[in-house]
Design a protein around this motif. Structure first.
Motif, PDB file in Angstrom:
ATOM      1  N   SER A  59      -1.836 -11.707  -0.192  1.00 15.87           N
ATOM      2  CA  SER A  59      -2.453 -11.343   1.091  1.00 15.87           C
ATOM      3  C   SER A  59      -3.881 -10.865   0.901  1.00 15.87           C
ATOM      4  O   SER A  59      -4.149 -10.033   0.032  1.00 15.87           O
ATOM      5  CB  SER A  59      -1.653 -10.214   1.755  1.00 15.87           C
ATOM      6  N   ASN A  60      -4.772 -11.365   1.739  1.00 11.48           N
ATOM      7  CA  ASN A  60      -6.140 -10.850   1.831  1.00 11.48           C
ATOM      8  C   ASN A  60      -6.241 -10.049   3.123  1.00 11.48           C
ATOM      9  O   ASN A  60      -5.797 -10.514   4.171  1.00 11.48           O
ATOM     10  CB  ASN A  60      -7.152 -12.001   1.896  1.00 11.48           C
ATOM     11  N   VAL A  61      -6.824  -8.863   3.031  1.00 12.97           N
ATOM     12  CA  VAL A  61      -7.058  -8.068   4.243  1.00 12.97           C
ATOM     13  C   VAL A  61      -8.531  -8.258   4.624  1.00 12.97           C
ATOM     14  O   VAL A  61      -9.424  -7.955   3.827  1.00 12.97           O
ATOM     15  CB  VAL A  61      -6.756  -6.579   4.008  1.00 12.97           C
ATOM     16  N   ILE A  62      -8.770  -8.795   5.828  1.00 12.49           N
ATOM     17  CA  ILE A  62     -10.136  -9.151   6.223  1.00 12.49           C
ATOM     18  C   ILE A  62     -10.468  -8.506   7.568  1.00 12.49           C
ATOM     19  O   ILE A  62      -9.817  -8.785   8.574  1.00 12.49           O
ATOM     20  CB  ILE A  62     -10.291 -10.689   6.340  1.00 12.49           C
ATOM     21  N   ALA A  63     -11.471  -7.631   7.570  1.00 16.53           N
ATOM     22  CA  ALA A  63     -11.985  -7.056   8.826  1.00 16.53           C
ATOM     23  C   ALA A  63     -13.252  -7.832   9.187  1.00 16.53           C
ATOM     24  O   ALA A  63     -14.161  -7.963   8.372  1.00 16.53           O
ATOM     25  CB  ALA A  63     -12.299  -5.580   8.645  1.00 16.53           C
ATOM     26  N   THR A  64     -13.283  -8.350  10.404  1.00 12.16           N
ATOM     27  CA  THR A  64     -14.415  -9.174  10.846  1.00 12.16           C
ATOM     28  C   THR A  64     -15.152  -8.473  11.975  1.00 12.16           C
ATOM     29  O   THR A  64     -14.556  -8.191  13.021  1.00 12.16           O
ATOM     30  CB  THR A  64     -13.915 -10.553  11.315  1.00 12.16           C
TER      31      THR A  64
ATOM     32  N   MET B  57       2.245  -9.527  -8.583  1.00 12.79           N
ATOM     33  CA  MET B  57       3.687  -9.803  -8.463  1.00 12.79           C
ATOM     34  C   MET B  57       4.520  -8.550  -8.251  1.00 12.79           C
ATOM     35  O   MET B  57       5.743  -8.618  -8.230  1.00 12.79           O
ATOM     36  CB  MET B  57       4.176 -10.536  -9.715  1.00 12.79           C
ATOM     37  N   SER B  58       3.850  -7.386  -8.097  1.00 11.43           N
ATOM     38  CA  SER B  58       4.603  -6.139  -7.913  1.00 11.43           C
ATOM     39  C   SER B  58       5.213  -6.103  -6.513  1.00 11.43           C
ATOM     40  O   SER B  58       4.994  -7.000  -5.694  1.00 11.43           O
ATOM     41  CB  SER B  58       3.686  -4.939  -8.159  1.00 11.43           C
ATOM     42  N   ASN B  59       5.970  -5.036  -6.257  1.00  6.40           N
ATOM     43  CA  ASN B  59       6.788  -4.966  -5.029  1.00  6.40           C
ATOM     44  C   ASN B  59       5.957  -5.087  -3.744  1.00  6.40           C
ATOM     45  O   ASN B  59       4.922  -4.470  -3.589  1.00  6.40           O
ATOM     46  CB  ASN B  59       7.569  -3.639  -5.039  1.00  6.40           C
ATOM     47  N   GLN B  60       6.464  -5.914  -2.820  1.00  6.60           N
ATOM     48  CA  GLN B  60       5.742  -6.185  -1.565  1.00  6.60           C
ATOM     49  C   GLN B  60       6.275  -5.354  -0.405  1.00  6.60           C
ATOM     50  O   GLN B  60       5.660  -5.333   0.661  1.00  6.60           O
ATOM     51  CB  GLN B  60       5.916  -7.665  -1.189  1.00  6.60           C
ATOM     52  N   THR B  61       7.470  -4.742  -0.593  1.00  6.76           N
ATOM     53  CA  THR B  61       8.103  -4.062   0.558  1.00  6.76           C
ATOM     54  C   THR B  61       8.299  -2.566   0.358  1.00  6.76           C
ATOM     55  O   THR B  61       8.516  -1.852   1.329  1.00  6.76           O
ATOM     56  CB  THR B  61       9.487  -4.699   0.863  1.00  6.76           C
TER      57      THR B  61
ATOM     58  N   PRO C 269       7.543   1.144   0.324  1.00 10.08           N
ATOM     59  CA  PRO C 269       6.458   1.826   1.054  1.00 10.08           C
ATOM     60  C   PRO C 269       5.518   2.645   0.165  1.00 10.08           C
ATOM     61  O   PRO C 269       4.427   3.019   0.614  1.00 10.08           O
ATOM     62  CB  PRO C 269       7.206   2.746   2.037  1.00 10.08           C
ATOM     63  N   ASN C 270       5.927   2.930  -1.063  1.00 14.28           N
ATOM     64  CA  ASN C 270       5.133   3.833  -1.899  1.00 14.28           C
ATOM     65  C   ASN C 270       4.564   3.209  -3.155  1.00 14.28           C
ATOM     66  O   ASN C 270       3.571   3.697  -3.687  1.00 14.28           O
ATOM     67  CB  ASN C 270       5.977   5.046  -2.314  1.00 14.28           C
ATOM     68  N   ARG C 271       5.201   2.181  -3.692  1.00 16.28           N
ATOM     69  CA  ARG C 271       4.782   1.652  -4.985  1.00 16.28           C
ATOM     70  C   ARG C 271       4.623   0.136  -4.904  1.00 16.28           C
ATOM     71  O   ARG C 271       5.479  -0.545  -4.354  1.00 16.28           O
ATOM     72  CB  ARG C 271       5.819   2.008  -6.065  1.00 16.28           C
ATOM     73  N   GLY C 272       3.524  -0.367  -5.448  1.00 17.12           N
ATOM     74  CA  GLY C 272       3.354  -1.815  -5.509  1.00 17.12           C
ATOM     75  C   GLY C 272       2.264  -2.317  -4.586  1.00 17.12           C
ATOM     76  O   GLY C 272       1.702  -1.579  -3.761  1.00 17.12           O
ATOM     77  N   ILE C 273       1.971  -3.610  -4.721  1.00 21.50           N
ATOM     78  CA  ILE C 273       0.827  -4.189  -4.010  1.00 21.50           C
ATOM     79  C   ILE C 273       1.041  -4.244  -2.506  1.00 21.50           C
ATOM     80  O   ILE C 273       0.080  -4.182  -1.732  1.00 21.50           O
ATOM     81  CB  ILE C 273       0.475  -5.581  -4.597  1.00 21.50           C
ATOM     82  N   GLY C 274       2.324  -4.325  -2.081  1.00 18.90           N
ATOM     83  CA  GLY C 274       2.585  -4.375  -0.635  1.00 18.90           C
ATOM     84  C   GLY C 274       2.171  -3.081   0.052  1.00 18.90           C
ATOM     85  O   GLY C 274       1.583  -3.091   1.142  1.00 18.90           O
ATOM     86  N   ALA C 275       2.478  -1.955  -0.598  1.00 23.96           N
ATOM     87  CA  ALA C 275       2.083  -0.654  -0.027  1.00 23.96           C
ATOM     88  C   ALA C 275       0.565  -0.547   0.032  1.00 23.96           C
ATOM     89  O   ALA C 275       0.001  -0.029   1.012  1.00 23.96           O
ATOM     90  CB  ALA C 275       2.677   0.475  -0.865  1.00 23.96           C
ATOM     91  N   ALA C 276      -0.111  -1.051  -1.002  1.00 23.81           N
ATOM     92  CA  ALA C 276      -1.586  -1.025  -1.021  1.00 23.81           C
ATOM     93  C   ALA C 276      -2.145  -1.892   0.102  1.00 23.81           C
ATOM     94  O   ALA C 276      -3.054  -1.480   0.836  1.00 23.81           O
ATOM     95  CB  ALA C 276      -2.101  -1.500  -2.378  1.00 23.81           C
ATOM     96  N   ARG C 277      -1.588  -3.104   0.234  1.00 20.95           N
ATOM     97  CA  ARG C 277      -2.037  -4.023   1.308  1.00 20.95           C
ATOM     98  C   ARG C 277      -1.897  -3.356   2.673  1.00 20.95           C
ATOM     99  O   ARG C 277      -2.822  -3.378   3.493  1.00 20.95           O
ATOM    100  CB  ARG C 277      -1.174  -5.293   1.244  1.00 20.95           C
ATOM    101  N   ASN C 278      -0.730  -2.728   2.914  1.00 21.18           N
ATOM    102  CA  ASN C 278      -0.488  -2.114   4.226  1.00 21.18           C
ATOM    103  C   ASN C 278      -1.443  -0.951   4.487  1.00 21.18           C
ATOM    104  O   ASN C 278      -1.934  -0.779   5.600  1.00 21.18           O
ATOM    105  CB  ASN C 278       0.959  -1.620   4.330  1.00 21.18           C
TER     106      ASN C 278
END
Ligand SMILES: *[C@@H]1O[C@H](CO)[C@@H](O)[C@H](O)[C@H]1NC(C)=O
Ligand SMILES: *[C@@H]1O[C@H](CO)[C@@H](O)[C@H](O)[C@H]1NC(C)=O
Ligand SMILES: *[C@@H]1O[C@H](CO)[C@@H](O)[C@H](O)[C@H]1NC(C)=O
Ligand SMILES: *[C@@H]1O[C@H](CO)[C@@H](O)[C@H](O)[C@H]1NC(C)=O
Ligand SMILES: *[C@@H]1O[C@H](CO)[C@@H](O)[C@H](O)[C@H]1NC(C)=O
Length: 468
Positions: free
Chosen positions: A134-139, A79-83, A85-94
């Motif tokens: 979000s799931n990041v999936i490389a196929t 539930m951490s920040n999605q937008t 750029p530096n902190r939260g799960i959104g930055a990790a996802r990107n």
């Protein structure tokens, strides 16, 4: 079965000194001597030159960089920040998606990257507000049989003591930066190679709130009819050191459920009627991973545990099992519970709590990545598990007659067998490019399987015969 017991007075059992395995000599030490039967002793299949070279490229320093970068996002609570750029799960996802895109750029178009997002509604006590997961999936698309899929995963979300605390630092270095590092490092190394079947490298989220991301991924694939023949979940694979300092750096636990949660009561009844409880597709995948993954290339012994997961715990393999796919979980041999699901803090005795990078062992993590790599690549290069395998029970005989469906990818087949109380296949009989074989050993006295052999020499997991 032969095994050593160190029994002390009062019923105490002492653990033998830990061996530091560099080979797979434990495999046949467990084999029973009865029943006698045909065939030769099963010698574990070995990696070829391409696979050996790929595994040498797995780099502990890169694994360290991946984990340190993930930790640098502060918290990766679902539930951490999605937008930001530096902190939260959104930055990790990107960041993970960018890295995967970079690997895909080296693949000659074979690897594609998807960020699969869904809106998760509130779950009492777990998800406080509607949250994008979000799931990041490389196929990496297979060049021969692209519809047959193998998956390796880790989860990039993290937690502290309170699973809904999305504010405080939640480093998640081992749980589960380590598993994400396995998936990402394998994606990097394999991107430039051409597997015969398709491999997916996944970093999923929402694990800590109830395997939400992996459930969405498994359901999306299953609803599309995906032919997934193996899924390897890596969760807490980054340290081999126990809370008392004991280390066990050359063993990795692999949790392998017995009877799948997807089986109907009627299926299970049929299974029990022929003694096939320990011969489910999950256990055959487990046996395959033990066979190919415990050797000088990985420097690891894969320790198969007949259990879905640790007591009271669960993970991202389970949604795949629930949809009928064989899936297993890797977890380090000694967990340190002060380093997982804990607020980062020092208590009054000076003891450090929290899932910090300083507790990780990147060499160990790299060896776990090699176990996964050898297993995934061997699965993807081999033909699929034989289909339509049955044991003929039309006449009462001392022999065992097996029939199966031909697979155009198979150059030939092998019948494997073991005493019914042995853990692993011990004997192998080459039968050629046929779809029927009679073995002069009673089906009542041993477990039988059939595996497919490719022209490249790679062998599939075994199928277990049911009666017609
Ligand atoms: C996330 O971070 C951004 C940038 O710092 C900020 O503008 C936004 O309000 C934050 N979102 C939430 C939900 O806190
Ligand atoms: C989910 O993501 C979509 C697409 O980025 C965005 O439009 C939407 O506002 C997000 N919803 C929430 C609850 O964050
Ligand atoms: C957990 O954190 C949430 C907010 O993130 C808070 O509402 C809740 O009271 C906390 N629970 C406990 C037991 O501290
Ligand atoms: C089955 O095997 C047993 C033991 O080898 C033998 O005594 C018996 O004659 C066999 N029966 C048949 C029908 O071949
Ligand atoms: C079955 O086994 C017996 C020996 O037990 C052998 O004589 C016989 O030829 C076998 N039958 C078949 C169909 O292979």
């Amino acid at each position: 079965m032969r095994f050593l017991q160190y029994v002390l007075p009062l019923g105490l059992v002492a653990a033998p000194a830990l061996a530091q395995p560099t080979s797979f000599d434990s495999y046949l030490a467990l084999a029973s001597e009865w029943p006698p039967g045909p065939g030769s002793v099963l010698v574990p299949q070995e990696p070829d030159a391409e696979l050996t070279a790929m595994m040498a490229e797995i780099d502990p320093a890169r694994i360290q960089t991946i984990i340190e970068t993930l930790v640098s996002f502060g918290t990766r609570n679902t539930m951490s920040n999605q937008t930001d750029p530096n902190r939260g799960i959104g930055a990790a996802r990107n960041w993970i998606a960018e890295q995967m895109q970079g690997f895909a750029a080296t693949s000659g178009g074979r690897m594609t990257v998807e960020v699969q997002t869904f809106l998760q509604p509130v779950v009492a006590g777990e998800i406080l507000m509607p949250t994008n997961i979000s799931n990041v999936i490389a196929t990496l698309k297979g060049s021969v049989d692209p519809n047959r899929i193998y998956i390796v995963s880790g989860h990039y979300d993290s937690r502290v003591t309170n699973v809904t605390n999305f504010i405080d630092d939640s480093p998640g270095a081992d749980d589960d930066g380590s598993g994400v590092a396995v998936a990402m490092e394998l994606a990097r190394v394999m991107a430039t190679h051409k597997p015969a079947a398709t491999i997916m490298f996944a970093a999923v989220a929402g694990e800590e709130q109830g395997t939400l991301g992996s459930t969405f991924m498994a359901n999306t694939l299953a609803d599309a009819g995906a032919n997934i023949q193996g899924m390897l979940n890596n969760d807490i694979v980054g340290s081999s050191t126990a809370d008392d300092g004991t280390t066990d750096p050359f063993n990795i636990r692999m949790f392998t459920e017995g009877i799948s949660t997807s089986e109907t009561a009627a299926d299970t009844k049929r299974r029990e009627s022929i003694g096939a409880e320990n011969d489910t597709p999950i256990r055959q995948l487990g046996r395959f991973v033990v066979e190919v993954g415990s050797n000088a290339i990985t420097q690891m012994n894969v320790q198969m545990v007949y259990r879905p997961d640790r007591f009271l715990r669960g993970g991202d393999h389970q949604p795949f099992i629930a949809r009928g796919y064989p899936a297993v979980r890797f977890t380090e041999p000694h967990e340190n519970f002060a380093h997982q699901h804990q607020d980062v803090r020092v208590d009054d005795t000076g003891k450090q709590f929290g899932d910090l990078v300083e507790f990780c062992d990147f060499e160990f993590n790299a060896r776990v990545a090699r176990v996964n790599g050898v297993a995934l690549w061997s699965l993807a290069q081999a033909p699929g598990t034989p289909l339509g395998l049955t044991m003929d029970t039309s006449v009462l005989t001392n022999n065992s007659t097996l029939t199966w469906t031909d697979d155009t990818e198979a150059a030939g087949y092998e019948v494997v067998w073991r005493a019914s109380e042995d853990p692993f296949w011990t004997h192998v009989i080459e039968v050629g490019k046929v779809t029927r074989a009679t073995i002069l050993l009673s089906k009542d006295n041993a477990q039988f399987g059939v595996r497919a052999v490719g022209a490249n020499g790679f062998k599939s997991p075994a199928a277990f015969p049911f009666t017609e």
